[in-house]
Scaffold this active site. Structure first.
Site, PDB file in Angstrom:
ATOM      1  N   ASP A  91       3.183  -5.983 -18.095  1.00 23.48           N
ATOM      2  CA  ASP A  91       1.801  -5.743 -18.502  1.00 23.48           C
ATOM      3  C   ASP A  91       0.935  -6.963 -18.231  1.00 23.48           C
ATOM      4  OD1 ASP A  91      -0.273  -4.167 -20.037  1.00 23.48           O
ATOM      5  OD2 ASP A  91      -0.127  -5.919 -21.329  1.00 23.48           O
TER       6      ASP A  91
ATOM      7  N   SER B 251      -0.158  -7.240 -14.626  1.00 25.41           N
ATOM      8  CA  SER B 251      -0.750  -6.038 -14.035  1.00 25.41           C
ATOM      9  C   SER B 251      -2.161  -5.829 -14.549  1.00 25.41           C
ATOM     10  CB  SER B 251       0.121  -4.821 -14.384  1.00 25.41           C
ATOM     11  OG  SER B 251      -0.566  -3.620 -14.125  1.00 25.41           O
TER      12      SER B 251
ATOM     13  N   THR C  63      -7.196   8.660 -12.001  1.00 22.76           N
ATOM     14  CA  THR C  63      -5.824   8.390 -11.585  1.00 22.76           C
ATOM     15  C   THR C  63      -5.270   9.575 -10.803  1.00 22.76           C
ATOM     16  OG1 THR C  63      -5.474   7.033 -13.537  1.00 22.76           O
ATOM     17  CG2 THR C  63      -3.516   7.832 -12.397  1.00 22.76           C
TER      18      THR C  63
ATOM     19  N   ARG D  79       0.580  17.226 -17.935  1.00 24.09           N
ATOM     20  CA  ARG D  79      -0.369  16.250 -17.376  1.00 24.09           C
ATOM     21  C   ARG D  79      -1.445  17.008 -16.640  1.00 24.09           C
ATOM     22  NH1 ARG D  79      -3.064  11.964 -17.447  1.00 24.09           N
ATOM     23  NH2 ARG D  79      -2.475  10.055 -16.334  1.00 24.09           N
TER      24      ARG D  79
ATOM     25  N   HIS E  31      -7.151   0.803 -29.659  1.00 20.28           N
ATOM     26  CA  HIS E  31      -8.494   0.332 -29.952  1.00 20.28           C
ATOM     27  C   HIS E  31      -8.496  -0.810 -30.959  1.00 20.28           C
ATOM     28  CE1 HIS E  31     -10.017   4.592 -28.783  1.00 20.28           C
ATOM     29  NE2 HIS E  31      -9.878   3.818 -27.739  1.00 20.28           N
TER      30      HIS E  31
ATOM     31  N   ALA F 236     -14.044  18.070 -48.261  1.00 20.17           N
ATOM     32  CA  ALA F 236     -15.515  18.094 -48.188  1.00 20.17           C
ATOM     33  C   ALA F 236     -16.040  19.356 -47.525  1.00 20.17           C
ATOM     34  CB  ALA F 236     -16.020  16.863 -47.447  1.00 20.17           C
TER      35      ALA F 236
END
Length: 849
Positions: free
Chosen positions: A12, A15, A103, A134, A506, A528
């Site tokens: 990682d 890359s 991609t 996918r 994130h 709610a």
């Protein structure tokens, strides 16, 4: 910390892609290999929701368009871990992912397929089943290859595309959902548009829109203030079909994507009016508008773009995290900009808070940071949102529906588009607010816009673990500020079930208290009054149920479907998909720079260096497409050394020196010297090779050959020297000759040439076999007798001038030396002296004698 985790972390770090791996339970039977940060969380959530938490072996992701080699390494690591020890029930591998933006799915699958083939026997031995889902660009080809490898390897491999809900394969893998038979999928990746078909498509769209007008009353949009009115409802809209934007950054693909979206939505004019790029001067950049080419101005200064395009009210900021803050602050100095999308992630949080404070003061809406953006079907989209045209057409984003969504995850936007388009009449608007802890606009900012817009009939919220913004939505639901049906789900429910610490993608996806967990948020939203599924796996079902209720109540009146318009496909993409073919302008068989590393005739450059093949070895690869024996490579290097230079007086060196002294550059000086090479200077190698080999092949006796050439009035190439003679031999010839005699397996042509030399030197002592002759004959002997070439190949190399290439390459070394020598000595302009020139003019001009 496992060695495999360290290995992936190292990959990682080297890359530009994102490769993550956390091992949760090495003995677990459920393994995942998921593309995308948001998708990886959702797959783990679903596994835990369906009771597989204790058997979940790993968490991780591969995203950011990793190369085939990187994907192979990642897949190999996962498969290696899976097959370390057996499980009594066998194991499952879930190869999942959402709908990719850009991609090439088929390309990323190549690495996975290579790893599967490598591990075939171990996969069968460990009773491993694979479930694949996918979608995205070229997914059809990727899924076809996956199905094919499943049949070839004889392993259970179930493959699905966007027609199947993203997490359905989890239920199939865990046995809670039946495995359907293979579904029929599209075999093409996009609609082709032919110029002649464009008008027909427009007519179809117009007739469909007329039918739509009968079913539902269309809103009236005032493009000047962006307000929509229908009945008594009024709401400020971020985007309309007249929205014009300025893009900060030279992001050609993103701009083209926006223009293609405009075209497919049948906007009358492009939504991008200008580009700001401080690193070049003002100019115009070419883009496509449908089939036509258009020019969009590029400005160095922001003030110039704003002044010349006062109707632009949106800025899409592609600046890096280092300059995103300053460029956004500068943008807010221009009152015409009402919305700013900040794509960059990693902006320091204190900078983000300053941006939000300034935006509130200026009444500017910020989408982001760390976002893909948002879109409004039929009107406008930000940057790369929605992905390629395949996704836009598949999810029917070219016309508005009745459902609006807001999400934190940009990567899940495509999946939401897909889910909503399948379960309802489609998306009306969708925004990804970004994954940072402090988004420029919140869930509530957009939900209240949706609440006030009569065209929106239901709302979808996709939150996540971390933060407390979802509780503001709960409060609004309880206070009846939100009256439209709201379907909600927060991803990250698996976080509480992990025994080891896992960092999701994130910056904001981290729960600092129980209140910030996804489970607590989902429970609060449900209490709610929001429609909350039991798992993301059922999100599409809940959306569909709510939609059908609204249809039954007459709140939503489904409109006749607008046919998808034809749209041009970029040539480069169509060719990559294999949809078209075209003869290449060039062909090459010696070098390939497209992969992980440079390749010389099949040998990676790392091997070239590590195996120390030398310059001779490089010549053998690039000139002859093969690794020749070491003695051949040594011969090449020896030839380069002996031909490198022969003093400043020879033609080539003289020209190079004169040119260098005239102040010309290295290349010009070198070329001036090379241009002198020919039959009279240096170029005798090819001629000598042809003359001697033809005579030898015809069986001519050396004396017969000499007499034959004399009768023809031709000099024998490779014979003769101005200075050297039989009594003053050329040491270069001696060295090359001795090496060849000692190392070559056979030297019949060189022996023949030496017999010729005996005859010619008996007539005149300087008619020796010179360096050109000995190299030429030795070269032919090498080609014919080293065992690497057929007789036809050997002759072809002689015919195409390969032998003379050694002199050209070798002498270039000397020419460069002379150039550098003259520049180092600071020699001035050369002028040939008069006394070395014989002026012979015609007699009538010699004084009238």
């Amino acid at each position: 910390f496992f060695a495999e985790e360290a290995y992936i972390a190292d990959l990682d770090s080297k890359s530009g892609a994102s490769l993550k791996l956390t091992i949760l339970n090495k003995k677990g039977r459920i393994w995942t290999m998921v593309a995308g940060g948001g998708a990886s969380v959702i797959y783990s959530d679903t596994i835990c929701d369906l009771g597989g938490a204790k058997e979940l072996a790993n968490y991780g992701e591969y995203s950011g368009a990793p190369s085939e080699q990187q994907t192979y390494e990642y897949a190999k690591t996962i498969l290696g871990l899976m097959t370390q020890e057996k499980h009594p029930e066998g194991k499952v591998l879930i190869i999942g992912g959402g709908i990719a933006n850009f991609t090439n799915v088929a390309a990323t699958f190549r690495g996975i397929i290579t790893a599967l083939i490598e591990f075939r026997e171990r996969l069968i031995e460990h009773n491993i089943k694979l479930f694949v889902r996918r979608a995205g660009p070229n997914y059809q080809e990727g899924l076809r290859r996956m199905r094919e490898v499943g049949r070839t390897l004889g392993i259970p491999l179930y493959v699905f595309g966007p027609e199947t809900h993203m997490t359905s394969i989890v239920g199939m893998a865990l046995g809670t959902r039946p495995i359907p038979k293979e579904l029929s999928v599209d075999t093409a990746t996009a609609n082709f548009a032919l110029p002649s078909g464009e008008k027909d498509s427009n007519k179809q769209c117009q007739s469909a829109q007329q039918g739509t007008a009968k079913a539902v009353r269309s809103p009236v949009v005032d493009s000047r203030n962006g307000r929509v009115s229908q009945g008594d409802a009024k709401a400020t809209q971020m985007f309309t079909n007249k929205t014009k934007s300025i893009v900060w950054g030279m992001q050609n693909r993103a701009v083209q994507s926006m223009l293609d979206f405009d075209f497919v939505c049948r906007r009358t004019e492009p939504s991008v009016v200008a580009i700001i790029y401080p690193f070049t001067g003002d100019h115009k950049q070419k883009f496509y508008w449908g089939h036509k080419e258009i020019l969009i101005p590029v400005y160095k200064q922001m003030k110039d773009a704003m002044t010349k395009h006062p109707d632009a009210d949106v800025l899409v900021n592609f600046a890096s995290l280092r300059s995103a803050y300053s460029s956004t602050m500068e943008t807010m100095e221009f009152p015409q900009i009402r919305t700013i999308a900040i794509i960059a992630e990693g902006i320091p949080e204190n900078y983000t808070r300053k941006l939000i404070k300034m935006a509130n003061e200026k009444n500017v809406s910020i989408i982001g940071p760390a976002t893909v953006g948002g879109l409004k079907p039929g009107c406008f989209k930000i940057g790369n949102t929605g992905g390629m045209m395949d996704n836009i057409l598949h999810s029917k984003l070219y016309r508005p529906g009745s459902v609006a969504y807001v999400s934190r995850s940009g990567g899940m936007s495509n999946e939401l588009n897909n889910i909503v388009s399948k379960a309802t009449d489609g998306v009306y608007e969708g925004v990804a607010i970004g994954g940072d802890r402090y988004p420029g606009t919140t869930f509530m900012d957009h939900i209240m816009r949706y609440q006030a817009d009569d065209n929106i009939k239901m709302i979808v919220l996709l939150g996540e673990v971390g933060g407390v913004e979802e509780y503001e939505v709960c409060k609004a639901l309880q206070e009846k500020k939100i009256t439209k049906p709201l379907v909600a789900w927060c991803i990250g429910t698996c976080a509480g079930m992990f025994t080891s610490e896992v960092q999701f993608g994130h910056a904001g996806s981290c729960a600092n208290s129980n209140k910030e967990t996804a489970t607590a948020k989902n429970e609060a939203l449900k209490a709610a009054g929001a429609y909350v599924p039991d798992s993301f796996d059922y999100l599409g079902d809940v959306i569909q149920n709510v939609y059908e209720q609204l249809v039954k109540q007459g709140i939503i009146v489904p409109a006749p479907e607008v046919p998808p318009p034809t749209v041009p496909m970029d040539y480069s993409w169509a060719r990559e998909l294999g949809l078209i073919r075209k003869p290449a302008s060039f062909m090459t068989s010696i070098c390939d720079e497209r992969g992980q590393e440079l390749i010389y005739a099949g040998m990676p450059i790392s091997d070239v260096l590590q195996k120390n093949v030398g310059i001779g070895g490089v010549i053998s690869l690039l000139w002859f497409q093969r690794c020749l024996p070491p003695y051949c490579c040594k011969f090449f290097e020896m030839c380069l050394m002996v031909t490198a230079d022969h003093g400043p007086a020879v033609s080539g060196a003289h020209n190079t020196i004169v040119c260098a002294r005239a102040g010309k550059d290295l290349v010009s000086s070198l070329v001036s010297g090379l241009l002198t090479i020919g039959d009279r200077f240096g170029g005798a190698l090819d001629g000598a090779a042809k003359m001697f080999s033809e005579a030898y092949d015809k069986g001519m006796h050396p004396a017969e050959f000499v007499n034959h050439m004399r009768n023809k009035g031709q000099l024998i190439m490779g014979i003769g020297h101005r200075v050297k003679s039989i009594n003053n031999p050329d040491q270069r010839v001696k060295i090359v000759k001795e090496f060849v005699m000692s190392n070559f397996p056979a030297t019949p042509l060189l022996q023949y040439a030496l017999e010729v030399e005996k005859i010619t030197t008996s007539k005149k002592p300087n008619l020796i076999l010179n360096v050109d002759g000995v190299i030429a004959c030795a070269f032919v002997d090498m080609l014919r007798n080293c065992g690497s070439f057929t007789s036809e190949e050997a002759q072809e190399y002689v015919n195409i001038g390969a032998i003379n290439s050694l002199f050209v390459l070798g002498r270039s070394i000397g020419f460069i030396g002379h150039y550098m020598d003259q520049r180092r000595l600071k020699q001035g302009l050369y002028r040939h002296p008069w006394d070395d020139i014989s002026y012979v003019l015609p007699e009538q001009y010699n004084g009238g004698n």
